[in-house]
Write a protein that holds these residues in place. Structure first.
Motif, PDB file in Angstrom:
ATOM      1  N   PRO A  54       0.795  -1.238   0.000  1.00  0.00           N
ATOM      2  CA  PRO A  54       0.000   0.000   0.000  1.00  0.00           C
ATOM      3  C   PRO A  54       0.821   1.278   0.000  1.00  0.00           C
ATOM      4  N   ASP A  55       2.016   1.249   0.572  1.00  0.00           N
ATOM      5  CA  ASP A  55       2.804   2.477   0.710  1.00  0.00           C
ATOM      6  C   ASP A  55       3.896   2.566  -0.350  1.00  0.00           C
ATOM      7  N   PRO A  56       4.329   3.784  -0.700  1.00  0.00           N
ATOM      8  CA  PRO A  56       5.436   3.964  -1.649  1.00  0.00           C
ATOM      9  C   PRO A  56       6.711   3.301  -1.129  1.00  0.00           C
ATOM     10  N   LEU A  57       7.509   2.824  -2.052  1.00  0.00           N
ATOM     11  CA  LEU A  57       8.742   2.137  -1.664  1.00  0.00           C
ATOM     12  C   LEU A  57       9.802   3.135  -1.198  1.00  0.00           C
ATOM     13  N   PRO A  58      10.550   2.792  -0.159  1.00  0.00           N
ATOM     14  CA  PRO A  58      11.680   3.637   0.255  1.00  0.00           C
ATOM     15  C   PRO A  58      12.722   3.708  -0.859  1.00  0.00           C
ATOM     16  N   GLU A  59      13.434   4.787  -0.901  1.00  0.00           N
ATOM     17  CA  GLU A  59      14.428   4.994  -1.961  1.00  0.00           C
ATOM     18  C   GLU A  59      15.524   3.936  -1.923  1.00  0.00           C
ATOM     19  N   PHE A  60      15.951   3.550  -0.703  1.00  0.00           N
ATOM     20  CA  PHE A  60      17.038   2.569  -0.614  1.00  0.00           C
ATOM     21  C   PHE A  60      16.599   1.204  -1.142  1.00  0.00           C
ATOM     22  N   THR A  61      15.303   0.873  -1.006  1.00  0.00           N
ATOM     23  CA  THR A  61      14.795  -0.395  -1.528  1.00  0.00           C
ATOM     24  C   THR A  61      14.816  -0.395  -3.049  1.00  0.00           C
ATOM     25  N   VAL A  62      14.399   0.716  -3.631  1.00  0.00           N
ATOM     26  CA  VAL A  62      14.411   0.849  -5.098  1.00  0.00           C
ATOM     27  C   VAL A  62      15.840   0.751  -5.614  1.00  0.00           C
ATOM     28  N   ASN A  63      16.759   1.446  -4.945  1.00  0.00           N
ATOM     29  CA  ASN A  63      18.157   1.443  -5.394  1.00  0.00           C
ATOM     30  C   ASN A  63      18.786   0.053  -5.276  1.00  0.00           C
ATOM     31  N   MET A  64      18.433  -0.699  -4.235  1.00  0.00           N
ATOM     32  CA  MET A  64      19.047  -2.012  -4.026  1.00  0.00           C
ATOM     33  C   MET A  64      18.468  -3.069  -4.959  1.00  0.00           C
ATOM     34  N   THR A  65      17.150  -3.076  -5.108  1.00  0.00           N
ATOM     35  CA  THR A  65      16.492  -4.161  -5.849  1.00  0.00           C
ATOM     36  C   THR A  65      16.175  -3.824  -7.300  1.00  0.00           C
ATOM     37  N   GLY A  66      16.029  -2.535  -7.579  1.00  0.00           N
ATOM     38  CA  GLY A  66      15.576  -2.136  -8.908  1.00  0.00           C
ATOM     39  C   GLY A  66      14.076  -2.247  -9.081  1.00  0.00           C
ATOM     40  N   ILE A  67      13.372  -2.655  -8.035  1.00  0.00           N
ATOM     41  CA  ILE A  67      11.911  -2.747  -8.068  1.00  0.00           C
ATOM     42  C   ILE A  67      11.321  -1.369  -7.782  1.00  0.00           C
ATOM     43  N   THR A  68      10.373  -0.945  -8.590  1.00  0.00           N
ATOM     44  CA  THR A  68       9.782   0.386  -8.451  1.00  0.00           C
ATOM     45  C   THR A  68       8.301   0.288  -8.112  1.00  0.00           C
ATOM     46  N   ASP A  69       7.723   1.422  -7.691  1.00  0.00           N
ATOM     47  CA  ASP A  69       6.286   1.474  -7.405  1.00  0.00           C
ATOM     48  C   ASP A  69       5.469   1.108  -8.635  1.00  0.00           C
ATOM     49  N   ALA A  70       5.933   1.556  -9.802  1.00  0.00           N
ATOM     50  CA  ALA A  70       5.203   1.271 -11.040  1.00  0.00           C
ATOM     51  C   ALA A  70       5.149  -0.221 -11.316  1.00  0.00           C
ATOM     52  N   MET A  71       6.212  -0.949 -10.995  1.00  0.00           N
ATOM     53  CA  MET A  71       6.256  -2.394 -11.225  1.00  0.00           C
ATOM     54  C   MET A  71       5.267  -3.130 -10.328  1.00  0.00           C
ATOM     55  N   LEU A  72       4.969  -2.561  -9.159  1.00  0.00           N
ATOM     56  CA  LEU A  72       4.074  -3.220  -8.206  1.00  0.00           C
ATOM     57  C   LEU A  72       2.622  -2.775  -8.333  1.00  0.00           C
ATOM     58  N   GLN A  73       2.386  -1.734  -9.087  1.00  0.00           N
ATOM     59  CA  GLN A  73       1.063  -1.094  -9.108  1.00  0.00           C
ATOM     60  C   GLN A  73      -0.073  -2.055  -9.424  1.00  0.00           C
ATOM     61  N   ASP A  74       0.101  -2.903 -10.424  1.00  0.00           N
ATOM     62  CA  ASP A  74      -0.987  -3.798 -10.848  1.00  0.00           C
ATOM     63  C   ASP A  74      -0.775  -5.242 -10.381  1.00  0.00           C
ATOM     64  N   GLN A  75       0.137  -5.450  -9.453  1.00  0.00           N
ATOM     65  CA  GLN A  75       0.417  -6.801  -8.970  1.00  0.00           C
ATOM     66  C   GLN A  75      -0.496  -7.154  -7.788  1.00  0.00           C
ATOM     67  N   PRO A  76      -0.847  -8.417  -7.612  1.00  0.00           N
ATOM     68  CA  PRO A  76      -1.645  -8.829  -6.436  1.00  0.00           C
ATOM     69  C   PRO A  76      -0.791  -8.754  -5.174  1.00  0.00           C
ATOM     70  N   PRO A  77      -1.404  -8.618  -4.018  1.00  0.00           N
ATOM     71  CA  PRO A  77      -0.645  -8.610  -2.764  1.00  0.00           C
ATOM     72  C   PRO A  77      -0.115  -9.996  -2.428  1.00  0.00           C
ATOM     73  N   PHE A  78       0.736 -10.069  -1.426  1.00  0.00           N
ATOM     74  CA  PHE A  78       1.347 -11.326  -1.013  1.00  0.00           C
ATOM     75  C   PHE A  78       0.298 -12.394  -0.724  1.00  0.00           C
ATOM     76  N   GLU A  79      -0.795 -12.013  -0.117  1.00  0.00           N
ATOM     77  CA  GLU A  79      -1.791 -13.004   0.314  1.00  0.00           C
ATOM     78  C   GLU A  79      -2.317 -13.838  -0.840  1.00  0.00           C
ATOM     79  N   GLN A  80      -2.311 -13.289  -2.053  1.00  0.00           N
ATOM     80  CA  GLN A  80      -2.796 -14.054  -3.205  1.00  0.00           C
ATOM     81  C   GLN A  80      -1.763 -15.059  -3.715  1.00  0.00           C
ATOM     82  N   HIS A  81      -0.548 -14.973  -3.244  1.00  0.00           N
ATOM     83  CA  HIS A  81       0.492 -15.947  -3.598  1.00  0.00           C
ATOM     84  C   HIS A  81       0.725 -16.952  -2.470  1.00  0.00           C
ATOM     85  N   ALA A  82       0.139 -16.700  -1.315  1.00  0.00           N
ATOM     86  CA  ALA A  82       0.457 -17.472  -0.104  1.00  0.00           C
ATOM     87  C   ALA A  82       0.161 -18.959  -0.253  1.00  0.00           C
TER      88      ALA A  82
END
Length: 290
Positions: A129-157
């Motif tokens: 639900p919340d914007p990603l911290p800058e250090f997370t984006v820099n470390m992983t390369g994962i961005t808010d845009a990449m997660l926008q249309d993805q299901p939450p963790f619970e749907q993969h559980a």
């Protein structure tokens, strides 16, 4: 000739070992016939390992009990499967932070392994639900845009839980981190982890490569000849961890899963104790300087 006395453990006798100084080191076998219980044997092996590595960082100490030696030549044992050949699942998580109480999983991957081969790989991005911290984006390369249309963790559980149910054990590098995050995510939706043992290659790297620089996954992978393309992405890290564990198996004398887990816990506790002692010594040194 140089003679040294090695005290094996409290309450036990000592023995004299003679070593000849030589420029060339050769592999050697030391045979000791002694009656010990399981705990004493574990302590003896550990102390011999520590002393041997003072002379050779790559030294390996193994033991063969009379019972084990008999079993190894028995036809009924000849086809027994080693723990590394059992089906296992290697998992890895990328997260928004380091504390599972207020950080979330943004990517989870798992790799199915059987007989040291990759059977299947799965990777899932997870909306948060919340914007990603800058250090997370820099470390992983994962961005808010990449997660926008993805299901939450619970749907993969459920798929992840099923994968864990169908394996003999679960693997993760620095397993306490991934385990705590997955547990936290599952608790949020009223689910729990399957009751499976966890094997952590990080514990073994800290033991086997204790005199090598760099214990992070990227360092260990490079040292052991494992390809890691795209570090800090869940799938790449999970695949590299699984392959690293298979390579480490050649340096681990245990073939059954239960003794492996017992050894893992033993050296993990020793590592924690060593770290506490290091912190205490560091604090004492700082206080003396003040």
């Amino acid at each position: 000739m140089q003679s040294n006395q090695l005290s094996l453990f409290g309450g036990a006798d000592s023995f004299q070992s003679s070593t000849t100084q030589s420029a060339t080191k050769q592999p050697c076998t030391l045979r000791i016939k002694v009656h010990l219980n399981a705990n004493e044997l574990k302590q003896l092996t550990h102390q011999l390992q520590l002393h041997a590595r003072q002379y050779d960082p790559q030294a390996e100490v193994t033991h063969i009990s009379q019972k084990a030696a008999t079993a190894s030549t028995s036809p009924t044992n000849s086809g027994k499967q080693s723990w590394v050949d059992l089906p296992f699942v290697c998992v890895d998580c990328e997260t928004t932070g380091l504390d599972p109480r207020d950080s979330r999983v943004i990517e989870v991957a798992w790799v199915h392994m059987q007989q040291r081969n990759i059977v299947d790989t799965q990777s899932r991005l997870c909306h948060v639900p919340d914007p990603l911290p800058e250090f997370t984006v820099n470390m992983t390369g994962i961005t808010d845009a990449m997660l926008q249309d993805q299901p939450p963790f619970e749907q993969h559980a459920d798929e992840l839980i099923k994968a864990m149910h169908n394996c003999a054990f679960v693997v993760a590098y620095n397993a306490s981190f991934d385990k705590r995050f997955i547990e936290s995510e599952l608790q949020r939706i009223g689910k729990s982890l399957p009751d499976k043992p966890w094997v952590d290659p990080y514990v073994f790297i800290r033991e086997i490569d204790r005199y090598k620089r760099g214990k992070k996954l990227v360092d260990a992978a490079r040292r052991w000849g494992v390809t890691l393309d795209g570090a800090h992405r869940a799938k790449a890290d999970a695949v590299a961890t699984a392959q690293l564990l298979c390579k480490l198996a050649s340096r681990i004398s245990h073939t059954d899963l239960t003794p492996l887990l017992e050894w893992q816990e033993s050296i993990r506790q020793q590592q924690e104790q060593n770290f506490r002692e290091y912190l205490a010594q560091k604090q004492k040194a700082e206080q003396e300087q003040d």
